[in-house]
Design a protein around this motif. Structure first.
Motif, PDB file in Angstrom:
ATOM      1  N   PHE A  98      33.692 -27.740  34.855  1.00 39.29           N
ATOM      2  CA  PHE A  98      33.876 -28.701  35.947  1.00 39.29           C
ATOM      3  C   PHE A  98      35.318 -28.642  36.472  1.00 39.29           C
ATOM      4  O   PHE A  98      35.554 -28.509  37.677  1.00 39.29           O
ATOM      5  CB  PHE A  98      33.528 -30.106  35.444  1.00 39.29           C
ATOM      6  CG  PHE A  98      33.921 -31.205  36.382  1.00 39.29           C
ATOM      7  CD1 PHE A  98      33.185 -31.462  37.532  1.00 39.29           C
ATOM      8  CD2 PHE A  98      35.047 -31.981  36.130  1.00 39.29           C
ATOM      9  CE1 PHE A  98      33.562 -32.476  38.409  1.00 39.29           C
ATOM     10  CE2 PHE A  98      35.427 -32.995  37.001  1.00 39.29           C
ATOM     11  CZ  PHE A  98      34.674 -33.247  38.141  1.00 39.29           C
ATOM     12  N   LEU A  99      36.277 -28.696  35.550  1.00 42.89           N
ATOM     13  CA  LEU A  99      37.682 -28.711  35.981  1.00 42.89           C
ATOM     14  C   LEU A  99      38.101 -27.352  36.557  1.00 42.89           C
ATOM     15  O   LEU A  99      38.860 -27.278  37.518  1.00 42.89           O
ATOM     16  CB  LEU A  99      38.594 -29.080  34.805  1.00 42.89           C
ATOM     17  CG  LEU A  99      38.473 -30.535  34.332  1.00 42.89           C
ATOM     18  CD1 LEU A  99      39.271 -30.753  33.055  1.00 42.89           C
ATOM     19  CD2 LEU A  99      38.965 -31.504  35.413  1.00 42.89           C
ATOM     20  N   ILE A 122      28.906 -35.283  33.543  1.00 45.66           N
ATOM     21  CA  ILE A 122      29.589 -33.975  33.439  1.00 45.66           C
ATOM     22  C   ILE A 122      29.442 -33.492  31.996  1.00 45.66           C
ATOM     23  O   ILE A 122      30.075 -34.022  31.086  1.00 45.66           O
ATOM     24  CB  ILE A 122      31.092 -34.083  33.795  1.00 45.66           C
ATOM     25  CG1 ILE A 122      31.269 -34.800  35.134  1.00 45.66           C
ATOM     26  CG2 ILE A 122      31.738 -32.705  33.826  1.00 45.66           C
ATOM     27  CD1 ILE A 122      32.690 -35.260  35.389  1.00 45.66           C
ATOM     28  N   LYS A 148      37.963 -36.365  27.595  1.00 45.66           N
ATOM     29  CA  LYS A 148      36.491 -36.340  27.586  1.00 45.66           C
ATOM     30  C   LYS A 148      35.979 -36.606  29.003  1.00 45.66           C
ATOM     31  O   LYS A 148      36.437 -37.541  29.665  1.00 45.66           O
ATOM     32  CB  LYS A 148      35.965 -37.413  26.634  1.00 45.66           C
ATOM     33  CG  LYS A 148      34.470 -37.343  26.463  1.00 45.66           C
ATOM     34  CD  LYS A 148      33.997 -38.382  25.463  1.00 45.66           C
ATOM     35  CE  LYS A 148      32.492 -38.295  25.301  1.00 45.66           C
ATOM     36  NZ  LYS A 148      31.945 -39.467  24.658  1.00 45.66           N
ATOM     37  N   CYS A 149      35.058 -35.763  29.456  1.00 37.55           N
ATOM     38  CA  CYS A 149      34.410 -36.015  30.741  1.00 37.55           C
ATOM     39  C   CYS A 149      33.277 -36.996  30.503  1.00 37.55           C
ATOM     40  O   CYS A 149      32.433 -36.778  29.629  1.00 37.55           O
ATOM     41  CB  CYS A 149      33.844 -34.724  31.321  1.00 37.55           C
ATOM     42  SG  CYS A 149      35.062 -33.755  32.200  1.00 37.55           S
ATOM     43  N   GLU A 150      33.261 -38.068  31.254  1.00 39.09           N
ATOM     44  CA  GLU A 150      32.217 -39.079  31.087  1.00 39.09           C
ATOM     45  C   GLU A 150      31.094 -38.827  32.102  1.00 39.09           C
ATOM     46  O   GLU A 150      31.086 -37.821  32.790  1.00 39.09           O
ATOM     47  CB  GLU A 150      32.809 -40.480  31.280  1.00 39.09           C
ATOM     48  CG  GLU A 150      33.918 -40.825  30.282  1.00 39.09           C
ATOM     49  CD  GLU A 150      33.409 -41.015  28.842  1.00 39.09           C
ATOM     50  OE1 GLU A 150      32.185 -41.065  28.624  1.00 39.09           O
ATOM     51  OE2 GLU A 150      34.262 -41.099  27.930  1.00 39.09           O
ATOM     52  N   ALA A 198      35.618 -41.327  35.286  1.00 38.67           N
ATOM     53  CA  ALA A 198      35.101 -39.979  35.021  1.00 38.67           C
ATOM     54  C   ALA A 198      35.610 -39.410  33.703  1.00 38.67           C
ATOM     55  O   ALA A 198      35.002 -38.504  33.135  1.00 38.67           O
ATOM     56  CB  ALA A 198      35.493 -39.052  36.159  1.00 38.67           C
ATOM     57  N   PHE A 199      36.740 -39.943  33.217  1.00 43.95           N
ATOM     58  CA  PHE A 199      37.366 -39.358  32.029  1.00 43.95           C
ATOM     59  C   PHE A 199      37.783 -40.438  31.029  1.00 43.95           C
ATOM     60  O   PHE A 199      37.977 -41.591  31.410  1.00 43.95           O
ATOM     61  CB  PHE A 199      38.638 -38.585  32.419  1.00 43.95           C
ATOM     62  CG  PHE A 199      38.436 -37.572  33.496  1.00 43.95           C
ATOM     63  CD1 PHE A 199      37.780 -36.376  33.229  1.00 43.95           C
ATOM     64  CD2 PHE A 199      38.913 -37.799  34.784  1.00 43.95           C
ATOM     65  CE1 PHE A 199      37.596 -35.423  34.220  1.00 43.95           C
ATOM     66  CE2 PHE A 199      38.735 -36.856  35.784  1.00 43.95           C
ATOM     67  CZ  PHE A 199      38.072 -35.670  35.509  1.00 43.95           C
ATOM     68  N   LYS A 254      31.744 -31.651  26.301  1.00 46.13           N
ATOM     69  CA  LYS A 254      32.241 -32.757  27.139  1.00 46.13           C
ATOM     70  C   LYS A 254      33.769 -32.921  26.987  1.00 46.13           C
ATOM     71  O   LYS A 254      34.398 -33.599  27.760  1.00 46.13           O
ATOM     72  CB  LYS A 254      31.528 -34.074  26.778  1.00 46.13           C
ATOM     73  CG  LYS A 254      30.117 -34.147  27.359  1.00 46.13           C
ATOM     74  CD  LYS A 254      29.480 -35.490  27.142  1.00 46.13           C
ATOM     75  CE  LYS A 254      29.813 -36.505  28.215  1.00 46.13           C
ATOM     76  NZ  LYS A 254      29.179 -36.255  29.510  1.00 46.13           N
ATOM     77  N   HIS A 255      34.307 -32.301  25.927  1.00 44.11           N
ATOM     78  CA  HIS A 255      35.745 -32.396  25.680  1.00 44.11           C
ATOM     79  C   HIS A 255      36.489 -31.149  26.156  1.00 44.11           C
ATOM     80  O   HIS A 255      35.960 -30.045  26.081  1.00 44.11           O
ATOM     81  CB  HIS A 255      36.021 -32.567  24.183  1.00 44.11           C
ATOM     82  CG  HIS A 255      35.846 -33.966  23.709  1.00 44.11           C
ATOM     83  ND1 HIS A 255      34.658 -34.424  23.185  1.00 44.11           N
ATOM     84  CD2 HIS A 255      36.706 -35.013  23.681  1.00 44.11           C
ATOM     85  CE1 HIS A 255      34.799 -35.700  22.854  1.00 44.11           C
ATOM     86  NE2 HIS A 255      36.033 -36.079  23.137  1.00 44.11           N
ATOM     87  N   CYS A 278      32.838 -29.982  30.689  1.00 41.77           N
ATOM     88  CA  CYS A 278      34.087 -30.459  31.292  1.00 41.77           C
ATOM     89  C   CYS A 278      34.997 -29.291  31.685  1.00 41.77           C
ATOM     90  O   CYS A 278      35.642 -29.324  32.736  1.00 41.77           O
ATOM     91  CB  CYS A 278      34.787 -31.372  30.285  1.00 41.77           C
ATOM     92  SG  CYS A 278      36.073 -32.385  30.988  1.00 41.77           S
TER      93      CYS A 278
END
Ligand SMILES: Cc1ncc(COP(=O)(O)O)c(C=O)c1O
Length: 491
Positions: A446-447, A440, A435-437, A407-408, A466-467, A443
């Protein structure tokens, strides 16, 4: 002021009564006694009615066309009627303003330890509380008592160009750079102290943008572009544009600056906040001035490969010893005129820098250097050894967790020889540029929303969503809980 107050007072007391101001209005509110008086009163009431109606209409027009649009836009400053001379392109201003709005990130969890497994984990700031453990174990070596009668004067060293710099602090700065070998701080370099390197950054912008060279080069009539390569430290745009200066203006990514002979200022942060990479100036033109922000050029974060010797370098106690609350930074400057203008900026904005903090900082830096000069000192009593071991352990743990998930991802670094540690070392940056892969896209949300982990999203650094940037400098309890929560993310 005295004469103004005097006039007001006289106007209100001409009738010899303390309530004379009130009296002059009173008859208008009394009931009329005769018809003539009654007609007069009616026409007076009508005039008042028209006057109030007019005032209400004007107020509404003002609210609808001026105030409301500002609120709708979230207070976006691009809608303020700035004079044309202080604006350099609306597109740019809008982008900067969005960043400034979002920059306010102090929350109820800032600086606190998460107390339970479902607490918010705040790793948004680079609060260097990791260092508390080190300073706790030094006992009273770094303690300082300042008697009530000391540090009272504004002045520290009037014979020095930077007259508010405490000589003891200056001496310890030069000694520490000599010991670590990360910067040339020989006596002919000017040291300027600031309230954090944040103040010195603004002082440097002022000094460089008012240099006669820049003015002679056609930079006098408009704000100078200030650039830094993406991802740049998120405070640069806000700090540059806060006062809407006519001297300089944030212009974003250094790589987007069209090369030419127009003056500009480039900020080079190396190792870089947020991604930890070593950087050099992106723009190669003679008309540019460079500010080197070397907040993280210390052996706990990166290999010390040579003493930095740039025209204008910034350092901070916040990331060197962890004393962010002391609010002290220093600049090392080659050019006397630039140094003088930086001093002028600090003189005008804060009439110097806390002497108490400087004396404390001198003691802190002295404690660090003294430990390295003791032959028998154990590694855990040496600041850079303690901090580097802590950072290395944290990075190893984080990389293990990231490797176990698809995921990251994290940046990949190359080892370099460190002249100070006398060995090859990988960088262990103060922040993880995660980086969220997969799918996502945001990011940070999401977190935050799904896992109660507060980070700083890529857009603050001019990068993509994404970062995120995650502080690696928090207390052990917070870091451990972060690792636990990150390992539990199952996509
Ligand atoms: C790259 C960089 N420069 C400057 C600063 C500001 O430091 P100070 O606390 O001295 O104002 C920071 C703080 O996080 C930073 O990361």
């Amino acid at each position: 002021m005295a004469s103004g107050n005097g006039k007001l007072l006289r106007r209100c007391t001409t009738n010899g009564s303390p309530s004379a101001c009130g009296h002059s209005w009173e008859p208008r509110h009394k009931m009329p006694k005769s018809t003539g008086e009654s007609n007069q009163a009616r026409s007076w009431n009508l005039s008042m009615l028209w006057f109030f109606t007019g005032a209400v209409i004007v107020f509404h027009l003002f609210a609808v066309f001026v105030v409301l649009p500002l609120y709708k836009d979230g207070g976006n400053r691009s809608n303020f009627p700035f004079p044309a001379s202080s604006c350099s392109g609306n597109e740019q201003r809008t982008e900067t303003s969005v960043l400034k709005e979002d920059e306010i990130s102090v929350s109820s969890t800032s600086g606190s330890i998460p107390i339970s497994m479902d607490s918010v984990i705040n790793l948004d700031h680079g609060d260097p509380t990791m260092y508390e453990k080190f300073w706790r174990q030094t006992g009273n070596a770094a303690e300082l008592v300042i008697p009530g009668s000391q540090t009272m004067s504004y002045f520290s060293d009037v014979a020095n160009l930077c007259w508010f710099l405490e000589p003891e602090f200056a001496a310890e700065i030069r000694r520490l750079h000599r010991l670590v070998g990360n910067a040339v701080a020989v006596p002919d370099r000017y040291i300027i102290v600031g309230t954090g390197s944040s103040q010195l950054f603004q002082a440097a912008l002022f000094a460089l943008s008012t240099s006669p060279e820049v003015f002679g080069h056609g930079g006098g009539g408009r704000p100078l572009p200030v650039v830094s390569s993406v991802p740049y430290y998120s405070s640069y745009p806000a700090a540059t544009d806060l006062l809407q200066s006519g001297l300089f203006r944030w212009a974003g990514d250094a790589r987007s600056l069209k090369e030419g002979d127009k003056p500009y200022i480039e900020v080079v942060c190396s190792p870089s906040n947020p991604d930890g990479l070593l950087k050099t100036a992106s723009v190669s033109s003679n008309s540019g001035k460079v500010i080197h922000d070397l907040a993280y050029y210390w052996p706990q974060y990166t290999a010390i490969t040579s003493p930095a010797d740039h025209d204008l370098m910034l350092f901070t106690a916040s990331k060197c010893t962890g004393h962010a609350g002391m609010r002290l930074g220093w600049a090392i400057v080659k050019n006397r005129e630039v140094a003088k203008r930086m001093v002028k900026f600090i003189e005008v904005s804060t009439i110097g820098v806390s002497k108490d903090s400087q004396l404390r900082a001198a003691k802190i830096l002295k404690t660090v250097s003294d430990q390295y000069e003791l032959e028998a000192a154990e590694d855990f009593t040496k600041l850079f050894h303690f901090a580097r071991k802590t950072m290395r352990d944290r990075w190893q743990t984080l990389r293990l967790v990231i490797a176990a998930s698809d995921a990251f991802s994290l940046p990949v670094f190359q080892p370099q020889y460190c002249n100070f540690m006398k060995e090859n070392t990988l960088p262990f940056p103060a922040f993880a540029w995660l980086k969220c892969e997969r799918d996502i896209d945001d990011c940070e949300s999401f977190l935050r929303q799904k896992h109660k982990i507060l980070t700083r999203g890529g857009k603050h650094f001019g990068a993509d969503t994404k970062h995120v940037r995650i502080s690696m400098l928090d207390r052990v309890e917070t870091f451990d809980m972060f690792i636990e929560r990150l390992s539990s993310i199952d996509l």
